[in-house]
Scaffold this motif. Sequence first.
Motif, mmCIF file in Angstrom:
data_model
loop_
_atom_site.group_PDB
_atom_site.id
_atom_site.type_symbol
_atom_site.label_atom_id
_atom_site.label_comp_id
_atom_site.label_asym_id
_atom_site.label_seq_id
_atom_site.Cartn_x
_atom_site.Cartn_y
_atom_site.Cartn_z
ATOM 1 N N LEU A 19 0.221 0.567 -5.268
ATOM 2 C CA LEU A 19 0.233 2.030 -5.344
ATOM 3 C C LEU A 19 -1.115 2.601 -4.928
ATOM 4 N N PHE A 20 -2.200 1.966 -5.349
ATOM 5 C CA PHE A 20 -3.533 2.440 -4.973
ATOM 6 C C PHE A 20 -3.733 2.300 -3.465
ATOM 7 N N ILE A 21 -3.266 1.204 -2.900
ATOM 8 C CA ILE A 21 -3.360 1.002 -1.452
ATOM 9 C C ILE A 21 -2.571 2.088 -0.721
ATOM 10 N N ARG A 22 -1.365 2.384 -1.194
ATOM 11 C CA ARG A 22 -0.564 3.451 -0.574
ATOM 12 C C ARG A 22 -1.275 4.800 -0.676
ATOM 13 N N HIS A 23 -1.901 5.051 -1.827
ATOM 14 C CA HIS A 23 -2.643 6.298 -2.000
ATOM 15 C C HIS A 23 -3.769 6.403 -0.970
#
Length: 342
Positions: A19-23
Amino acid sequence: MKIAFVGKGGSGKTTLSSLFIRHLAAVRVPVVAVDADINQHLGPALGLTEDEAAALPALGAHLPQIKEYLRGANPRIASAEAMIKTTPPGSGSRLLRLTEDDDPVHTACARTVALDDGAVRLMVTGPFSESDLGVACYHSKVGAVELYLNHLVDGRDDYLVVDMTAGSDSFASGMFTRFDVTFLVAEPTRKGVAVYRQYRDYARDFGVALAVIGNKVQGEDDLAFLRAEVGDDLLVTVGHSDWVRAMEKGRPPRFELLEEANRCALRTLHERADAAYERRDWARYTRQMAHFHRKNAESWGNARTGADLAAQIDPGFVLGETALGGPAAQDGARPAVSAQPA
């Protein structure tokens, strides 16, 4: 910026790192993601099929070529075979940048993964295969990631995000000191906070910046438990997510539809990571590399290679932006790293 996600197995570490990577990709931050977990699930969490994830080139399979490239013209390193996972760079070594994708390491091992809004480059250590059973240690595969980190010069505006192996296994090397921030994912359970305490106690003497993400938090009682057990290290909490449940079924909605509370949590993680840049100390980082290299050399490296590996440490070298300008390390003479497993 170098960011690690750690936590107990099953805590949601890979989900939250994805999720952090997608953000980061959605806000157009250049990002390289590394799956360094013994269970290779980051690719599917970023939307790859199982077959696509299995086809990713493994860093561990390219370790001999990676060593040869990073060694460059460093006179302190006699050969690639003399390098171990902790070998630090020195004058003449080749260094890596996250914003460059034409060096042999990224060319051979990084693959672009398209997301809803943006893209990331993904590298993997490779799975622990049946042929490894009884004869290999997973840390031998993660050694390629440690060498990569040792030779990486990253900036404030580009991100390396590493999904680490579960539990406290990362303390088997000095890799736990290589990050600007370590996000530890903890469930509101006794087992969930036990890994936090272990990590906190191990990392205390090395200046590791640790922040806790409370995951699977379902109410005020869970929140109160984490606050009592973790204290000020608790940065954000994440609860149930219909978006994540759909993603785990292989049918994620567009990332912009992630619940606002969880998007807010990701923004907080980003802010904490950015703030960590102000505390970056390349000299301390280099000293810690040398410290763990000496320890590994004395423990097993000297016996394995038949050489005094402490002699590989260049006392006048400090990793950082200034190290990029000089040595033959950056002279453009770039031996290829094969795109096929060695």
